[in-house]
Design an enzyme around this catalytic site. Structure first.
Site, mmCIF file in Angstrom:
data_model
loop_
_atom_site.group_PDB
_atom_site.id
_atom_site.type_symbol
_atom_site.label_atom_id
_atom_site.label_comp_id
_atom_site.label_asym_id
_atom_site.label_seq_id
_atom_site.Cartn_x
_atom_site.Cartn_y
_atom_site.Cartn_z
ATOM 1 N N ASP A 41 32.606 45.281 34.187
ATOM 2 C CA ASP A 41 33.896 45.952 33.942
ATOM 3 C C ASP A 41 33.903 46.631 32.573
ATOM 4 O O ASP A 41 34.802 47.422 32.272
ATOM 5 C CB ASP A 41 35.041 44.934 33.992
ATOM 6 C CG ASP A 41 35.820 44.985 35.301
ATOM 7 O OD1 ASP A 41 35.747 46.022 35.984
ATOM 8 O OD2 ASP A 41 36.493 43.999 35.627
ATOM 9 N N GLN A 46 39.221 39.112 37.814
ATOM 10 C CA GLN A 46 40.388 39.890 38.207
ATOM 11 C C GLN A 46 41.602 39.526 37.345
ATOM 12 O O GLN A 46 41.935 38.352 37.206
ATOM 13 C CB GLN A 46 40.682 39.654 39.702
ATOM 14 C CG GLN A 46 41.757 40.542 40.275
ATOM 15 C CD GLN A 46 41.395 42.032 40.286
ATOM 16 O OE1 GLN A 46 40.277 42.405 40.591
ATOM 17 N NE2 GLN A 46 42.344 42.867 39.930
ATOM 18 N N LYS A 57 36.941 45.532 46.819
ATOM 19 C CA LYS A 57 35.681 45.549 46.070
ATOM 20 C C LYS A 57 34.572 44.899 46.903
ATOM 21 O O LYS A 57 33.441 45.383 46.935
ATOM 22 C CB LYS A 57 35.855 44.828 44.726
ATOM 23 C CG LYS A 57 36.640 45.670 43.719
ATOM 24 C CD LYS A 57 37.084 44.867 42.509
ATOM 25 C CE LYS A 57 38.072 45.683 41.670
ATOM 26 N NZ LYS A 57 38.713 44.902 40.613
#
Ligand code: NDP
Length: 291
Positions: free
Chosen positions: A122, A99, A55
């Site tokens: 997200d 994460q 990422k």
């Protein structure tokens, strides 16, 4: 020569990256500054470290700023929540991700729901999930958004088609089912899971089959209708004798299903790159809103 049967996620993602990079350059030219994506990672999980590193690379490749907040596996829930609070209030950060998975002693739901919806790139907070459900503008979760974009850019007709989704997770199966059945996308969607009876009978009815179950090469050719479009979300590590010690396969038996499908995504190089690029898209959106 390009194989028209293969939906090349990497190629599509590279095109989108160029579009995003042009927009980022425009923002920098106007003196608005580059979008800034942060990632929080707790612990040393190998796969998570790899995801976060890719990422970061993707961010830099389009001219965005990326930063990573690393906390030890022993960090307390309070420390994680303090980091989230800091990022929520830092005007330099446009969006951030946490994460998953996190160590067992940390309540993931509590942590995720403490993210400010404006920075939740997200699309995991209740606020964004609710907006998605209502079909209102929001940060759409990256993998389902990537799949929709991939279908669109591959000229796969979705309206009126029967889409069968295998898997009902909160990050893939459920949101992709909602997004595909929304007004304007207009697919007819069946969701299957581990308690579904006569699974093969249902998958064989699919015009488009989306598979997100995390079971290596589970979908065999006899489960697929001739001419179906097959989207394989799965990422499964299979140990081998290579230098890396493993290779990646999807949830679909690619070699066999390829022969029957009209279009199919490979693994790797299919949905994976689209997921990362969708995160960049959401970060750009967050930065534009801020500016
Ligand atoms: P989860 O493990 O959270 O969910 C799996 C789902 O599959 C569950 O709903 C489960 O049903 C269902 N399932 C399991 N076994 C069967 C079966 N035999 N028949 C039918 N349904 C079954 O998975 P995720 O959605 O998080 O991930 C799925 C896969 O996609 C994984 O390989 C993951 O690594 C990959 N992934 C890839 C991404 C990418 O960018 N390409 C992004 C995210 C995930 P039940 O609910 O009944 O338990």
């Amino acid at each position: 020569m390009a194989d028209n049967k293969i939906i090349d996620g990497k190629l599509i993602a590279d095109t989108i990256k160029k579009e995003i990079a042009a927009e980022v350059a425009g923002m920098i030219d106007k003196g608005e500054g580059a979008p800034h994506l942060a990632a929080v990672i707790v612990g040393e999980d190998g796969a998570s470290l790899t995801y976060v590193a890719s990422k970061e690379r993707a961010c830099r490749s389009v001219g965005m700023i990326s930063s990573v907040y690393r906390l030890s596996a022993k960090a307390s829930e309070e420390e994680v929540l303090n980091t989230i609070n800091f990022l929520n209030n830092d005007p330099e950060i446009d969006g951030f991700i946490v994460q998953l998975p996190m160590p067992k002693h940390i309540n993931e739901t509590k942590v995720i729901q403490s993210i400010s919806p404006d920075k939740d790139v997200d699309g995991f907070t209740l606020h964004n999930i609710g907006l998605m459900q209502l079909g209102e503008p929001c940060f759409l979760p990256a993998t389902p958004f990537g799949i929709l974009e991939m279908l669109k850019r591959s000229n796969v007709e979705v309206a009126g088609k029967h889409v069968v989704v295998l898997g009902r997770s909160n990050i893939v199966g459920t949101p992709i089912s909602v997004m595909l059945s929304r007004k304007g996308v207009d697919a007819t969607v069946s969701i299957c899971h581990s308690r579904t009876k006569n699974l093969e009978e249902i998958t064989r009815q699919a015009d488009i089959l989306v598979v997100a179950i995390g079971k290596p090469e589970f979908v065999k050719a006899d489960m697929v209708k001739e001419g179906a479009v097959v989207i394989d979300v799965g990422i499964n590590r299979i140990e081998d004798n290579s230098e890396k010690g493993y290779h990646i396969v999807g949830d679909v038996d690619y070699k066999e299903v390829y022969k029957k499908a009209s279009m199919i995504t490979p693994v790797p190089g299919g949905v994976g790159p689209m997921t990362i690029v969708s995160l960049l898209h959401n970060t750009l959106l967050a930065a534009k809103k801020r500016k």
